[in-house]
Design a protein around this motif. Structure first.
Motif, mmCIF file in Angstrom:
data_model
loop_
_atom_site.group_PDB
_atom_site.id
_atom_site.type_symbol
_atom_site.label_atom_id
_atom_site.label_comp_id
_atom_site.label_asym_id
_atom_site.label_seq_id
_atom_site.Cartn_x
_atom_site.Cartn_y
_atom_site.Cartn_z
ATOM 1 N N HIS A 261 -8.326 -12.514 17.930
ATOM 2 C CA HIS A 261 -7.366 -12.024 18.909
ATOM 3 C C HIS A 261 -7.496 -12.801 20.214
ATOM 4 O O HIS A 261 -6.813 -12.516 21.184
ATOM 5 C CB HIS A 261 -7.594 -10.539 19.171
ATOM 6 C CG HIS A 261 -7.195 -9.685 18.010
ATOM 7 N ND1 HIS A 261 -5.900 -9.610 17.566
ATOM 8 C CD2 HIS A 261 -7.906 -8.905 17.191
ATOM 9 C CE1 HIS A 261 -5.847 -8.810 16.513
ATOM 10 N NE2 HIS A 261 -7.051 -8.373 16.265
ATOM 11 N N PHE B 289 0.883 -1.183 0.000
ATOM 12 C CA PHE B 289 0.000 0.000 0.000
ATOM 13 C C PHE B 289 0.910 1.219 0.000
ATOM 14 O O PHE B 289 1.440 1.582 1.048
ATOM 15 C CB PHE B 289 -0.892 0.038 1.246
ATOM 16 C CG PHE B 289 -1.998 -0.973 1.234
ATOM 17 C CD1 PHE B 289 -2.987 -0.935 0.270
ATOM 18 C CD2 PHE B 289 -2.060 -1.958 2.204
ATOM 19 C CE1 PHE B 289 -4.018 -1.859 0.271
ATOM 20 C CE2 PHE B 289 -3.091 -2.889 2.209
ATOM 21 C CZ PHE B 289 -4.069 -2.832 1.241
ATOM 22 N N GLY C 154 -2.844 -4.621 12.810
ATOM 23 C CA GLY C 154 -2.082 -4.093 11.677
ATOM 24 C C GLY C 154 -1.056 -5.058 11.120
ATOM 25 O O GLY C 154 -0.207 -4.680 10.317
HETATM 26 N N1 LIG Z 1 -6.457 0.315 1.807
HETATM 27 C C1 LIG Z 1 -5.325 0.495 2.506
HETATM 28 N N2 LIG Z 1 -4.493 1.513 2.200
HETATM 29 C C2 LIG Z 1 -3.340 1.685 2.892
HETATM 30 N N3 LIG Z 1 -2.934 0.906 3.907
HETATM 31 C C3 LIG Z 1 -3.716 -0.113 4.267
HETATM 32 C C4 LIG Z 1 -4.951 -0.377 3.591
HETATM 33 N N4 LIG Z 1 -5.515 -1.457 4.153
HETATM 34 C C5 LIG Z 1 -4.675 -1.854 5.148
HETATM 35 N N5 LIG Z 1 -3.585 -1.051 5.216
HETATM 36 C C6 LIG Z 1 -2.454 -1.199 6.143
HETATM 37 O O1 LIG Z 1 -1.974 -2.507 6.064
HETATM 38 C C7 LIG Z 1 -1.608 -2.988 7.336
HETATM 39 C C8 LIG Z 1 -2.316 -4.298 7.619
HETATM 40 O O2 LIG Z 1 -3.678 -4.059 7.855
HETATM 41 P P1 LIG Z 1 -4.716 -5.204 8.190
HETATM 42 O O3 LIG Z 1 -6.062 -4.600 8.199
HETATM 43 O O4 LIG Z 1 -4.489 -6.348 7.275
HETATM 44 O O5 LIG Z 1 -4.298 -5.617 9.661
HETATM 45 P P2 LIG Z 1 -4.916 -6.718 10.614
HETATM 46 O O6 LIG Z 1 -3.876 -7.728 10.839
HETATM 47 O O7 LIG Z 1 -6.203 -7.188 10.069
HETATM 48 O O8 LIG Z 1 -5.136 -5.909 11.948
HETATM 49 P P3 LIG Z 1 -6.346 -5.965 13.015
HETATM 50 O O9 LIG Z 1 -5.969 -7.014 13.990
HETATM 51 O O10 LIG Z 1 -6.302 -4.628 13.639
HETATM 52 O O11 LIG Z 1 -7.605 -6.252 12.285
HETATM 53 C C9 LIG Z 1 -1.955 -1.891 8.323
HETATM 54 O O12 LIG Z 1 -0.781 -1.213 8.659
HETATM 55 C C10 LIG Z 1 -2.883 -0.995 7.578
HETATM 56 O O13 LIG Z 1 -2.712 0.329 7.968
#
Ligand SMILES: Nc1ncnc2c1ncn2[C@@H]1O[C@H](COP(=O)(O)OP(=O)(O)OP(=O)(O)O)[C@@H](O)[C@H]1O
Ligand SMILES: [Mg+2]
Lengths: 252, 316
Positions: free
Chosen positions: B189, B11, B37
């Protein structure tokens, strides 16, 4: 085909099971009728034609009302996150886009259908040209769907319906304005020579060629031309295609 | 059933998912763990075809999600994070709509929708508008949507988020039941959940897979796993300590309490002896010296400990 139908049905429900479609139809009827009877001097008109008294106002109405119907199409999906559901279903993006677009057009068709009292009145007052009325409705429908298609494209960019509405209205206003008889007249009458003259002619050509007003106007006047059909087909397909590109690239 | 090969997602400047590979077979329930994240949702979105990967491929049931998205998506049931819904619909009409998009019509649709409503305990709200539902019911409606077509593959992003304890339990049971015949990936989680339902777990941190194994294997990775907690009376603490350190399979000893004739502490085993060998040695030592062995417990290792150690380690 089936998938388009399923999406279409859901969107039609979203319009007609909420006040959205009815508010739209009501406002359109009030405005188009009052413009027709008050400014169009409909009842005093000599001939029983509707192009200057009725259809001529429609592009100006659709400039606002088209975006009002279309603004929720994708911005709502973006805001609620339902786009993630829709696009992980076994359907293609273009099927979803067309289904949604057609549903918004159905609201438009219903609104136009509800203007039938005008037709009854002209029939009562005189002997109108049925073909011309048909082509007037066709023109109105095409101008309206073109503004919906443009709004559909804008709505793919944003999660805010308000932003979508404002941007789409401005774009539609521009597309209607550049073909308004007053502006074309103005362009025609600028005195210019040399390079300026070429520019003026080019501007005139572009304004006339891209305006919803010019192309719609021909149909209102009962003129069915191939280039008009091509213009609307190309305009709408371009907007819908661009919508799919935006939807895809937003996630990349 | 699911093959993820060298998957990456960029991203802008941020590498959200970094070269992840794994595969999940039929009958497996894979738990996705990782700090906020870490890239769990992003990975799931790529598996379900919502976002295209920057690099790498995903195949679901033999269909490449990029090249044959319709066939691949038809096999998947997906619960997105935050359970999005069309709030202008009712529970029932929403489920009918999703079933129809999945190609289920007529009488089959009716029974599929009713079954999903029953499985997710939605009978009471079936005719209620979605925007008036409480969070847990919204979540369950979206879950119902993901199973309405009886998919071969289930991708569930935090399926128990926002549910009450009873419902959490129900959803766990559901996942376990479905997992017997399907392929399930779910993120969470809640670590107890992993132990309760997963046949395998993957831990992701900063876009990378940092651990992959059965919950038992992962537990054993905790630094305390295999350590033997002892409480011995009958000799000065310092004396017991030095004797324990001399045991053939002990690496180190941690003192918790040491007194005139008491020692409480933890004995860490050598890598080769995480089974009961060390505990046996301690018992023999205590018996041989006529000491009073008041406590002897082998630590199984804990997932939360392992999780913290692994994900902090990556940071530093
Ligand atoms: N559309 C997007 N544009 C930019 N960055 C993004 C986008 N979607 C996710 N990210 C970034 O990618 C990383 C991973 O995000 P993700 O949502 O997959 O995390 P996660 O493991 O599901 O976390 P959580 O446990 O909080 O749900 C994060 O740092 C997030 O900010
Ligand atoms: Mg997430």
């Amino acid at each position: 085909m089936k998938n388009i139908w399923v999406v279409f049905k859901r969107e039609v429900q979203a319009y007609f099971l909420t006040p959205l479609a009815y508010v739209f139809i009501f406002i359109f009827l009030i405005l188009s009728m009052s413009l027709c009877f008050v400014f169009g001097r409909f009842l005093e008109g000599e001939d029983a034609s509707l192009d200057y008294t009725f259809f001529q106002f429609h592009p100006w109405l659709f400039m606002v009302l088209g975006p009002a119907i279309g603004m929720r199409l994708w911005s709502e999906e973006n805001r609620e996150g339902t786009i993630e559901l829709l696009l992980t279903m076994p359907i293609s993006t273009w099927q979803a886009i067309i289904g949604k677009f057609l549903a918004a057009c159905l609201v438009l068709v219903s609104a136009l259908a509800m203007t039938f009292p005008v037709i009854l009145t002209v029939n009562y007052l005189g002997d109108p040209d049925g073909g011309k009325i048909f082509s007037g409705y066709l023109g109105s429908l095409l101008v309206g769907s073109a503004s919906i298609a443009l709004t559909c494209l804008v709505s793919a960019f944003t999660r805010s319906q308000v932003i979508c509405l404002v941007v789409s209205v401005v774009l539609c206003f521009f597309l209607v304005l550049i073909g308004s008889p007053q502006l074309l007249e103005f362009l025609r009458n600028i005195p210019a020579t040399g390079l300026l003259e070429t520019l003026r002619l080019a501007a005139l050509e572009i304004a006339d060629g891209f305006s919803l007003m010019s192309h719609g106007g021909r149909l209102f006047g009962g003129v069915l031309r191939l280039d008009t059909a091509v213009f609307f087909a190309a305009f709408i397909s371009f907007c819908l295609y661009a919508t799919s590109v935006v939807i895809r690239s937003k996630r990349a | 059933m699911i093959e993820v090969i060298r998957l990456s997602k960029q991203f802008g400047p941020k590498l959200a998912v970094d070269n992840i590979s794994f595969s999940v077979a039929k009958g497996e329930v894979l738990g996705f763990l990782g700090p906020n994240g870490a890239g769990k949702s992003t990975t799931m979105r790529m598996i379900t075809g919502f976002i295209p990967p920057t690099r790498g491929t995903v195949t679901v049931g033999g269909h490449d999600i990029q090249k044959a998205p319709i066939q691949a998506k038809a096999k998947i049931g997906y619960l997105p994070e935050n359970a999005p819904l069309y709030s202008d619909m009712t529970v029932e009409s929403f489920l009918r709509f999703t079933a129809e998009l999945r190609g289920i019509t007529g009488a089959a649709q009716k029974s599929a929708v009713n079954k999903a409503i029953e499985i997710c305990f939605l009978e009471k709200v079936a005719r209620q508008s979605l925007d008036t539902l409480s969070k847990g019911f919204r979540h369950r409606t979206c879950l119902a949507q993901s199973i309405v077509h009886d998919p071969e593959v289930l991708i569930l992003d935090e399926p128990t988020d926002g549910l009450d304890p009873n419902q959490k339990q129900e959803v766990r049971n559901l996942i376990r039941r479905l997992g017997a015949t399907k392929t399930v990936i779910f993120s969470t989680h809640i670590l107890e959940e992993v132990e309760a339902v997963c046949s395998r777990a993957i831990i992701i941190d900063q876009g990378k897979v940092v651990a992959d194994g059965t919950p038992d294997e992962l537990k054993r990775r905790a630094s305390r796993a295999g350590a033997v907690k002892v409480r011995i009376r009958g000799l000065a603490g310092s004396g017991i300590l030095s004797e324990l350190e001399k045991l053939p399979h002990a690496v180190s000893v941690e003192t918790i309490e040491s007194g005139d004739s008491l020692f409480v502490g933890r004995v860490f085993p050598k890598k080769s002896a995480i089974d009961g060998t060390l505990a046996g040695e301690i018992y023999q030592f205590a018996a041989g010296r006529q000491l009073q062995l008041q406590e002897l417990a082998v630590d199984e290792g804990r997932l939360d400990e392992m999780f913290r150690e692994i994900t902090v380690q990556v940071r530093s």
